[in-house]
Design a protein around this motif. Structure first.
Motif, PDB file in Angstrom:
ATOM      1  N   PHE A  34       0.877  -1.176   0.000  1.00 22.75           N
ATOM      2  CA  PHE A  34       0.000   0.000   0.000  1.00 22.75           C
ATOM      3  C   PHE A  34       0.906   1.215   0.000  1.00 22.75           C
ATOM      4  O   PHE A  34       1.515   1.546   1.013  1.00 22.75           O
ATOM      5  CB  PHE A  34      -0.895  -0.014   1.246  1.00 22.75           C
ATOM      6  CG  PHE A  34      -2.102   0.888   1.135  1.00 22.75           C
ATOM      7  CD1 PHE A  34      -1.995   2.204   0.728  1.00 22.75           C
ATOM      8  CD2 PHE A  34      -3.364   0.399   1.456  1.00 22.75           C
ATOM      9  CE1 PHE A  34      -3.114   3.021   0.620  1.00 22.75           C
ATOM     10  CE2 PHE A  34      -4.492   1.205   1.356  1.00 22.75           C
ATOM     11  CZ  PHE A  34      -4.363   2.514   0.934  1.00 22.75           C
ATOM     12  N   GLN A  83     -11.280   5.459   6.233  1.00 20.96           N
ATOM     13  CA  GLN A  83      -9.863   5.069   6.253  1.00 20.96           C
ATOM     14  C   GLN A  83      -9.725   3.650   6.793  1.00 20.96           C
ATOM     15  O   GLN A  83      -9.013   2.821   6.234  1.00 20.96           O
ATOM     16  CB  GLN A  83      -9.050   6.048   7.106  1.00 20.96           C
ATOM     17  CG  GLN A  83      -8.855   7.391   6.427  1.00 20.96           C
ATOM     18  CD  GLN A  83      -8.332   8.468   7.349  1.00 20.96           C
ATOM     19  OE1 GLN A  83      -8.287   8.302   8.567  1.00 20.96           O
ATOM     20  NE2 GLN A  83      -7.947   9.593   6.768  1.00 20.96           N
ATOM     21  N   VAL A 119      -8.478   0.138   4.722  1.00 23.24           N
ATOM     22  CA  VAL A 119      -7.446  -0.791   5.183  1.00 23.24           C
ATOM     23  C   VAL A 119      -7.991  -2.217   5.223  1.00 23.24           C
ATOM     24  O   VAL A 119      -7.341  -3.150   4.748  1.00 23.24           O
ATOM     25  CB  VAL A 119      -6.900  -0.389   6.579  1.00 23.24           C
ATOM     26  CG1 VAL A 119      -6.087  -1.517   7.187  1.00 23.24           C
ATOM     27  CG2 VAL A 119      -6.051   0.864   6.468  1.00 23.24           C
ATOM     28  N   SER A 120      -9.211  -2.384   5.735  1.00 22.92           N
ATOM     29  CA  SER A 120      -9.685  -3.765   5.834  1.00 22.92           C
ATOM     30  C   SER A 120     -10.032  -4.334   4.451  1.00 22.92           C
ATOM     31  O   SER A 120      -9.810  -5.520   4.208  1.00 22.92           O
ATOM     32  CB  SER A 120     -10.809  -3.932   6.857  1.00 22.92           C
ATOM     33  OG  SER A 120     -11.858  -3.092   6.561  1.00 22.92           O
ATOM     34  N   TRP A 159      -8.410  -3.641   1.739  1.00 18.80           N
ATOM     35  CA  TRP A 159      -7.097  -3.962   1.176  1.00 18.80           C
ATOM     36  C   TRP A 159      -6.560  -5.255   1.806  1.00 18.80           C
ATOM     37  O   TRP A 159      -6.054  -6.130   1.118  1.00 18.80           O
ATOM     38  CB  TRP A 159      -6.161  -2.783   1.421  1.00 18.80           C
ATOM     39  CG  TRP A 159      -4.707  -3.062   1.273  1.00 18.80           C
ATOM     40  CD1 TRP A 159      -4.045  -3.341   0.109  1.00 18.80           C
ATOM     41  CD2 TRP A 159      -3.731  -3.086   2.315  1.00 18.80           C
ATOM     42  NE1 TRP A 159      -2.720  -3.536   0.366  1.00 18.80           N
ATOM     43  CE2 TRP A 159      -2.493  -3.381   1.703  1.00 18.80           C
ATOM     44  CE3 TRP A 159      -3.766  -2.877   3.695  1.00 18.80           C
ATOM     45  CZ2 TRP A 159      -1.310  -3.481   2.432  1.00 18.80           C
ATOM     46  CZ3 TRP A 159      -2.604  -2.966   4.417  1.00 18.80           C
ATOM     47  CH2 TRP A 159      -1.397  -3.270   3.794  1.00 18.80           C
ATOM     48  N   GLN A 160      -6.732  -5.385   3.122  1.00 20.71           N
ATOM     49  CA  GLN A 160      -6.224  -6.588   3.783  1.00 20.71           C
ATOM     50  C   GLN A 160      -6.968  -7.831   3.314  1.00 20.71           C
ATOM     51  O   GLN A 160      -6.379  -8.889   3.142  1.00 20.71           O
ATOM     52  CB  GLN A 160      -6.335  -6.440   5.304  1.00 20.71           C
ATOM     53  CG  GLN A 160      -5.332  -5.439   5.852  1.00 20.71           C
ATOM     54  CD  GLN A 160      -5.387  -5.328   7.363  1.00 20.71           C
ATOM     55  OE1 GLN A 160      -6.469  -5.202   7.938  1.00 20.71           O
ATOM     56  NE2 GLN A 160      -4.234  -5.359   7.991  1.00 20.71           N
ATOM     57  N   LEU A 216      -2.631   4.469   6.615  1.00 20.98           N
ATOM     58  CA  LEU A 216      -2.994   3.461   5.623  1.00 20.98           C
ATOM     59  C   LEU A 216      -1.805   2.731   4.994  1.00 20.98           C
ATOM     60  O   LEU A 216      -1.895   1.542   4.709  1.00 20.98           O
ATOM     61  CB  LEU A 216      -3.807   4.128   4.495  1.00 20.98           C
ATOM     62  CG  LEU A 216      -5.321   4.157   4.676  1.00 20.98           C
ATOM     63  CD1 LEU A 216      -5.735   4.882   5.934  1.00 20.98           C
ATOM     64  CD2 LEU A 216      -6.003   4.794   3.477  1.00 20.98           C
ATOM     65  N   THR A 273       1.935   1.197   3.683  1.00 20.49           N
ATOM     66  CA  THR A 273       3.138   0.496   4.122  1.00 20.49           C
ATOM     67  C   THR A 273       4.374   1.316   3.750  1.00 20.49           C
ATOM     68  O   THR A 273       5.443   1.113   4.298  1.00 20.49           O
ATOM     69  CB  THR A 273       3.248  -0.889   3.460  1.00 20.49           C
ATOM     70  OG1 THR A 273       3.154  -0.732   2.036  1.00 20.49           O
ATOM     71  CG2 THR A 273       2.133  -1.804   3.928  1.00 20.49           C
ATOM     72  N   TYR A 276      -1.514  -2.889  11.791  1.00 18.14           N
ATOM     73  CA  TYR A 276      -2.870  -2.328  11.662  1.00 18.14           C
ATOM     74  C   TYR A 276      -3.768  -2.994  12.683  1.00 18.14           C
ATOM     75  O   TYR A 276      -3.541  -4.159  13.014  1.00 18.14           O
ATOM     76  CB  TYR A 276      -3.436  -2.593  10.272  1.00 18.14           C
ATOM     77  CG  TYR A 276      -2.636  -1.989   9.151  1.00 18.14           C
ATOM     78  CD1 TYR A 276      -2.893  -0.710   8.695  1.00 18.14           C
ATOM     79  CD2 TYR A 276      -1.629  -2.732   8.536  1.00 18.14           C
ATOM     80  CE1 TYR A 276      -2.159  -0.167   7.648  1.00 18.14           C
ATOM     81  CE2 TYR A 276      -0.897  -2.195   7.492  1.00 18.14           C
ATOM     82  CZ  TYR A 276      -1.160  -0.914   7.045  1.00 18.14           C
ATOM     83  OH  TYR A 276      -0.440  -0.380   6.008  1.00 18.14           O
ATOM     84  N   PRO A 277      -4.816  -2.378  13.161  1.00 16.34           N
ATOM     85  CA  PRO A 277      -5.159  -0.985  12.895  1.00 16.34           C
ATOM     86  C   PRO A 277      -4.190  -0.038  13.586  1.00 16.34           C
ATOM     87  O   PRO A 277      -3.736  -0.310  14.694  1.00 16.34           O
ATOM     88  CB  PRO A 277      -6.566  -0.865  13.482  1.00 16.34           C
ATOM     89  CG  PRO A 277      -6.629  -1.907  14.547  1.00 16.34           C
ATOM     90  CD  PRO A 277      -5.750  -3.029  14.092  1.00 16.34           C
ATOM     91  N   ARG A 278      -3.915   1.050  12.911  1.00 20.54           N
ATOM     92  CA  ARG A 278      -2.978   2.025  13.471  1.00 20.54           C
ATOM     93  C   ARG A 278      -3.741   3.105  14.207  1.00 20.54           C
ATOM     94  O   ARG A 278      -4.918   3.328  13.962  1.00 20.54           O
ATOM     95  CB  ARG A 278      -2.164   2.642  12.338  1.00 20.54           C
ATOM     96  CG  ARG A 278      -1.253   1.619  11.672  1.00 20.54           C
ATOM     97  CD  ARG A 278      -0.498   2.251  10.541  1.00 20.54           C
ATOM     98  NE  ARG A 278       0.379   1.289   9.893  1.00 20.54           N
ATOM     99  CZ  ARG A 278       0.928   1.489   8.714  1.00 20.54           C
ATOM    100  NH1 ARG A 278       0.705   2.621   8.060  1.00 20.54           N
ATOM    101  NH2 ARG A 278       1.717   0.581   8.175  1.00 20.54           N
TER     102      ARG A 278
END
Ligand SMILES: Nc1ncnc2c1ncn2[C@@H]1O[C@H](COP(=O)(O)OP(=O)(O)O)[C@@H](O)[C@H]1O
Ligand SMILES: [Mg+2]
Length: 268
Positions: free
Chosen positions: A53, A191, A195-196, A198-199, A218, A220, A242-244
Protein backbone atom coordinates in the motif's frame (compact mmCIF):
# COMPACT_ATOMS: atom_id res chain seq x y z
CA UNK A 1 9.84 -19.59 3.77
CA UNK A 2 9.18 -20.14 7.46
CA UNK A 3 10.90 -17.96 9.97
CA UNK A 4 11.06 -19.19 13.55
CA UNK A 5 10.83 -15.64 14.81
CA UNK A 6 7.87 -14.67 12.65
CA UNK A 7 6.10 -11.81 14.41
CA UNK A 8 2.52 -12.37 15.48
CA UNK A 9 1.53 -8.90 14.36
CA UNK A 10 0.75 -8.60 10.70
CA UNK A 11 2.26 -5.49 9.17
CA UNK A 12 2.08 -6.68 5.59
CA UNK A 13 -0.97 -8.00 3.75
CA UNK A 14 -1.62 -11.72 3.67
CA UNK A 15 0.79 -13.86 1.66
CA UNK A 16 -2.16 -14.75 -0.59
CA UNK A 17 -1.92 -11.31 -2.16
CA UNK A 18 -3.26 -11.14 -5.69
CA UNK A 19 -1.72 -7.73 -6.15
CA UNK A 20 0.65 -6.86 -8.93
CA UNK A 21 4.18 -5.54 -8.87
CA UNK A 22 4.10 -2.05 -10.33
CA UNK A 23 7.33 -0.71 -11.75
CA UNK A 24 7.73 2.94 -12.66
CA UNK A 25 11.12 3.44 -14.24
CA UNK A 26 12.63 6.85 -14.93
CA UNK A 27 9.30 8.33 -15.92
CA UNK A 28 9.27 11.96 -17.05
CA UNK A 29 6.27 13.75 -18.43
CA UNK A 30 5.32 17.18 -19.68
CA UNK A 31 2.34 18.85 -21.21
CA UNK A 32 2.65 21.00 -24.31
CA UNK A 33 0.69 24.16 -23.91
CA UNK A 34 0.33 26.56 -26.84
CA UNK A 35 3.90 27.85 -27.01
CA UNK A 36 5.18 26.47 -23.76
CA UNK A 37 6.21 23.19 -22.23
CA UNK A 38 4.99 22.37 -18.75
CA UNK A 39 7.28 19.79 -17.12
CA UNK A 40 5.27 17.68 -14.68
CA UNK A 41 7.22 14.56 -13.75
CA UNK A 42 10.98 14.40 -13.43
CA UNK A 43 12.55 10.93 -13.64
CA UNK A 44 10.25 9.20 -11.21
CA UNK A 45 11.26 5.64 -10.35
CA UNK A 46 9.25 3.58 -7.96
CA UNK A 47 8.36 -0.06 -7.41
CA UNK A 48 5.28 -1.19 -5.51
CA UNK A 49 5.58 -4.83 -4.46
CA UNK A 50 2.57 -7.15 -4.74
CA UNK A 51 0.09 -6.30 -2.01
CA UNK A 52 1.91 -3.18 -0.90
CA UNK A 53 0.00 0.00 0.00
CA UNK A 54 1.95 2.97 -1.30
CA UNK A 55 0.88 6.52 -0.54
CA UNK A 56 2.01 9.50 -2.59
CA UNK A 57 2.28 12.88 -0.92
CA UNK A 58 3.31 16.13 -2.49
CA UNK A 59 2.43 19.76 -3.04
CA UNK A 60 -0.77 20.52 -4.89
CA UNK A 61 -0.19 20.61 -8.65
CA UNK A 62 3.15 18.77 -8.52
CA UNK A 63 2.04 15.94 -10.81
CA UNK A 64 0.54 13.22 -8.59
CA UNK A 65 -2.68 12.78 -10.56
CA UNK A 66 -0.71 12.82 -13.78
CA UNK A 67 1.39 9.93 -12.49
CA UNK A 68 -1.76 8.01 -11.58
CA UNK A 69 -3.14 8.60 -15.09
CA UNK A 70 0.02 7.11 -16.55
CA UNK A 71 -0.29 4.11 -14.22
CA UNK A 72 -3.93 3.71 -15.23
CA UNK A 73 -2.79 3.70 -18.86
CA UNK A 74 -4.91 6.73 -19.72
CA UNK A 75 -1.93 8.29 -21.47
CA UNK A 76 1.65 7.22 -22.26
CA UNK A 77 4.65 8.82 -20.53
CA UNK A 78 6.91 11.07 -22.58
CA UNK A 79 9.91 9.23 -21.19
CA UNK A 80 10.54 6.09 -19.18
CA UNK A 81 8.45 3.00 -18.72
CA UNK A 82 5.65 1.74 -16.52
CA UNK A 83 5.03 -1.98 -16.14
CA UNK A 84 2.83 -4.37 -14.25
CA UNK A 85 4.45 -7.70 -13.41
CA UNK A 86 7.05 -6.89 -16.04
CA UNK A 87 4.52 -6.20 -18.80
CA UNK A 88 4.57 -2.61 -20.10
CA UNK A 89 1.41 -0.59 -19.51
CA UNK A 90 0.03 0.41 -22.90
CA UNK A 91 -3.56 1.30 -22.05
CA UNK A 92 -6.29 0.97 -19.47
CA UNK A 93 -7.10 -2.46 -18.07
CA UNK A 94 -9.88 -3.66 -15.75
CA UNK A 95 -7.23 -5.07 -13.39
CA UNK A 96 -6.08 -1.49 -12.74
CA UNK A 97 -8.95 0.65 -11.56
CA UNK A 98 -8.98 4.27 -10.48
CA UNK A 99 -11.20 5.73 -7.78
CA UNK A 100 -11.35 9.51 -7.94
CA UNK A 101 -12.25 12.17 -5.41
CA UNK A 102 -15.67 12.50 -7.00
CA UNK A 103 -17.65 9.28 -6.98
CA UNK A 104 -19.01 10.06 -10.51
CA UNK A 105 -22.02 7.76 -10.20
CA UNK A 106 -24.70 7.87 -12.89
CA UNK A 107 -27.66 9.56 -11.18
CA UNK A 108 -30.25 7.62 -13.20
CA UNK A 109 -28.83 4.25 -12.20
CA UNK A 110 -29.29 2.51 -8.88
CA UNK A 111 -26.29 1.75 -6.68
CA UNK A 112 -26.38 -1.85 -7.93
CA UNK A 113 -26.49 -0.79 -11.58
CA UNK A 114 -23.67 1.69 -11.02
CA UNK A 115 -21.52 -0.97 -9.40
CA UNK A 116 -22.33 -3.34 -12.27
CA UNK A 117 -20.91 -0.99 -14.94
CA UNK A 118 -17.53 -2.66 -15.34
CA UNK A 119 -18.99 -6.14 -15.78
CA UNK A 120 -21.67 -4.83 -18.09
CA UNK A 121 -19.08 -3.11 -20.30
CA UNK A 122 -17.18 -6.36 -20.57
CA UNK A 123 -20.28 -8.41 -21.34
CA UNK A 124 -19.91 -10.43 -18.15
CA UNK A 125 -22.89 -9.20 -16.19
CA UNK A 126 -25.44 -11.88 -17.03
CA UNK A 127 -23.19 -14.66 -15.74
CA UNK A 128 -21.50 -12.81 -12.88
CA UNK A 129 -24.22 -10.88 -11.09
CA UNK A 130 -23.02 -12.33 -7.81
CA UNK A 131 -19.85 -10.25 -8.08
CA UNK A 132 -21.90 -7.07 -7.85
CA UNK A 133 -23.66 -8.34 -4.74
CA UNK A 134 -20.30 -9.33 -3.25
CA UNK A 135 -18.72 -5.95 -3.96
CA UNK A 136 -21.65 -4.11 -2.39
CA UNK A 137 -21.44 -6.37 0.65
CA UNK A 138 -17.71 -5.66 0.95
CA UNK A 139 -18.35 -1.91 1.20
CA UNK A 140 -21.40 -2.36 3.45
CA UNK A 141 -23.98 -1.17 0.94
CA UNK A 142 -26.10 -4.29 0.46
CA UNK A 143 -29.14 -2.59 1.95
CA UNK A 144 -28.80 0.30 -0.48
CA UNK A 145 -28.44 -1.71 -3.68
CA UNK A 146 -31.75 -0.37 -4.98
CA UNK A 147 -31.15 3.24 -3.87
CA UNK A 148 -30.24 6.04 -6.27
CA UNK A 149 -27.08 8.16 -5.84
CA UNK A 150 -29.11 11.20 -4.69
CA UNK A 151 -30.33 9.13 -1.75
CA UNK A 152 -26.79 8.47 -0.50
CA UNK A 153 -24.56 10.44 1.86
CA UNK A 154 -21.13 11.49 0.57
CA UNK A 155 -19.46 8.57 2.30
CA UNK A 156 -21.98 6.08 0.93
CA UNK A 157 -21.56 7.45 -2.59
CA UNK A 158 -17.81 7.02 -2.29
CA UNK A 159 -18.35 3.45 -1.01
CA UNK A 160 -20.52 2.82 -4.09
CA UNK A 161 -17.67 4.09 -6.27
CA UNK A 162 -15.34 1.73 -4.45
CA UNK A 163 -17.76 -1.16 -5.05
CA UNK A 164 -17.83 -0.26 -8.74
CA UNK A 165 -14.03 -0.58 -8.73
CA UNK A 166 -13.96 -3.78 -6.65
CA UNK A 167 -16.37 -5.55 -9.01
CA UNK A 168 -13.46 -5.72 -11.43
CA UNK A 169 -11.40 -7.52 -8.79
CA UNK A 170 -8.55 -5.09 -9.33
CA UNK A 171 -5.02 -6.27 -8.78
CA UNK A 172 -3.94 -2.65 -8.54
CA UNK A 173 -6.29 -0.16 -6.96
CA UNK A 174 -5.43 3.44 -7.84
CA UNK A 175 -6.89 5.95 -5.43
CA UNK A 176 -6.75 9.68 -6.24
CA UNK A 177 -7.71 11.50 -3.04
CA UNK A 178 -10.77 9.25 -2.72
CA UNK A 179 -11.69 10.57 0.72
CA UNK A 180 -10.79 14.18 -0.02
CA UNK A 181 -14.30 15.54 -0.04
CA UNK A 182 -15.72 13.65 2.91
CA UNK A 183 -16.41 15.20 6.28
CA UNK A 184 -13.79 14.34 8.87
CA UNK A 185 -15.78 11.70 10.77
CA UNK A 186 -16.79 9.85 7.60
CA UNK A 187 -13.24 10.12 6.45
CA UNK A 188 -11.95 8.46 9.60
CA UNK A 189 -14.29 5.50 9.29
CA UNK A 190 -13.60 5.16 5.55
CA UNK A 191 -9.86 5.07 6.25
CA UNK A 192 -10.44 2.02 8.44
CA UNK A 193 -12.68 0.49 5.79
CA UNK A 194 -10.06 0.98 3.10
CA UNK A 195 -7.45 -0.79 5.18
CA UNK A 196 -9.68 -3.77 5.83
CA UNK A 197 -10.74 -3.96 2.17
CA UNK A 198 -7.10 -3.96 1.18
CA UNK A 199 -6.22 -6.59 3.78
CA UNK A 200 -9.06 -8.86 2.69
CA UNK A 201 -8.67 -8.36 -1.04
CA UNK A 202 -4.89 -8.35 -1.32
CA UNK A 203 -4.60 -5.83 -4.16
CA UNK A 204 -1.65 -3.51 -4.51
CA UNK A 205 -2.79 0.01 -3.62
CA UNK A 206 -1.49 3.33 -4.86
CA UNK A 207 -3.03 6.24 -2.99
CA UNK A 208 -2.65 9.95 -3.58
CA UNK A 209 -3.65 11.97 -0.57
CA UNK A 210 -2.87 15.44 0.69
CA UNK A 211 -3.39 14.26 4.25
CA UNK A 212 -0.12 13.18 5.88
CA UNK A 213 -1.95 11.47 8.73
CA UNK A 214 -4.06 9.48 6.27
CA UNK A 215 -0.94 8.32 4.44
CA UNK A 216 0.55 7.20 7.75
CA UNK A 217 -2.58 5.37 8.88
CA UNK A 218 -2.99 3.46 5.62
CA UNK A 219 0.26 2.92 3.80
CA UNK A 220 3.14 0.50 4.12
CA UNK A 221 5.30 3.07 2.37
CA UNK A 222 5.02 6.81 1.86
CA UNK A 223 6.62 8.58 -1.10
CA UNK A 224 7.16 12.32 -0.88
CA UNK A 225 7.33 14.43 -4.04
CA UNK A 226 8.88 17.82 -4.71
CA UNK A 227 7.09 20.77 -6.27
CA UNK A 228 6.34 20.40 -10.00
CA UNK A 229 7.98 18.83 -11.89
CA UNK A 230 7.58 16.11 -9.30
CA UNK A 231 10.60 14.10 -8.35
CA UNK A 232 10.82 11.80 -5.38
CA UNK A 233 12.45 13.54 -2.43
CA UNK A 234 11.90 10.90 0.24
CA UNK A 235 10.60 7.42 0.77
CA UNK A 236 9.57 6.17 4.20
CA UNK A 237 8.67 2.63 5.15
CA UNK A 238 5.83 2.63 7.69
CA UNK A 239 6.52 -0.51 9.66
CA UNK A 240 3.53 -0.43 12.02
CA UNK A 241 0.78 -2.99 12.56
CA UNK A 242 -2.87 -2.33 11.66
CA UNK A 243 -5.16 -0.99 12.89
CA UNK A 244 -2.98 2.02 13.47
CA UNK A 245 -3.64 4.84 15.86
CA UNK A 246 -3.01 8.46 15.12
CA UNK A 247 -1.57 8.96 18.61
CA UNK A 248 1.08 6.27 18.08
CA UNK A 249 4.30 8.18 18.99
CA UNK A 250 6.13 6.66 16.02
CA UNK A 251 3.45 7.92 13.64
CA UNK A 252 3.56 11.34 15.26
CA UNK A 253 7.31 11.39 14.76
CA UNK A 254 6.95 10.35 11.11
CA UNK A 255 4.24 12.97 10.60
CA UNK A 256 6.56 15.68 11.81
CA UNK A 257 9.35 14.38 9.60
CA UNK A 258 7.13 14.32 6.52
CA UNK A 259 5.68 17.78 7.18
CA UNK A 260 9.28 18.99 7.37
CA UNK A 261 10.04 17.32 4.02
CA UNK A 262 7.01 19.08 2.55
CA UNK A 263 8.35 22.38 3.80
CA UNK A 264 5.74 22.72 6.53
CA UNK A 265 7.93 23.33 9.50
CA UNK A 266 7.70 22.81 13.21
CA UNK A 267 4.62 24.96 13.67
CA UNK A 268 2.36 22.07 12.59
N1 LIG B 1 -4.13 17.50 -19.54
C1 LIG B 1 -3.37 18.51 -19.10
N2 LIG B 1 -2.92 19.47 -19.93
C2 LIG B 1 -2.13 20.47 -19.50
N3 LIG B 1 -1.71 20.60 -18.22
C3 LIG B 1 -2.12 19.67 -17.34
C4 LIG B 1 -2.97 18.58 -17.72
N4 LIG B 1 -3.21 17.81 -16.62
C5 LIG B 1 -2.55 18.39 -15.62
N5 LIG B 1 -1.89 19.49 -16.03
C6 LIG B 1 -1.03 20.37 -15.22
O1 LIG B 1 0.00 19.53 -14.71
C7 LIG B 1 0.35 19.91 -13.39
C8 LIG B 1 0.19 18.72 -12.47
O2 LIG B 1 -1.18 18.40 -12.35
P1 LIG B 1 -1.69 17.19 -11.45
O3 LIG B 1 -0.97 15.96 -11.87
O4 LIG B 1 -3.17 17.18 -11.54
O5 LIG B 1 -1.19 17.63 -9.99
P2 LIG B 1 -1.57 17.07 -8.54
O6 LIG B 1 -2.47 15.90 -8.72
O7 LIG B 1 -0.26 16.74 -7.90
O8 LIG B 1 -2.24 18.19 -7.82
C9 LIG B 1 -0.55 21.08 -13.03
O9 LIG B 1 0.17 22.26 -13.26
C10 LIG B 1 -1.70 20.96 -14.01
O10 LIG B 1 -2.24 22.21 -14.31
MG1 LIG C 1 -4.41 15.59 -8.12
Amino acid sequence: MVSAAAPAIVTEPAAASNGVRLTIDQVSHHFSLRDQVLPVLNRVSLTAEPGEFVALLGPSGCGKSTLLRLVAGLEPPRRGTLAVDGVPITGPDPSRVVVFQDPTLYPWRTVWDNAALGLEARGLLSTQRQRVDDALARVGLSDFARAYPRQLSGGMAQRAALARALVNEPRLLILDEPLGKLDSLTRLSMQGELVSLWQRSGFTALLVTHDVEEALLLATRVIVFSERPARITAELKIDRAYPRHRDDPELIRLRREILGLLGLGEGW
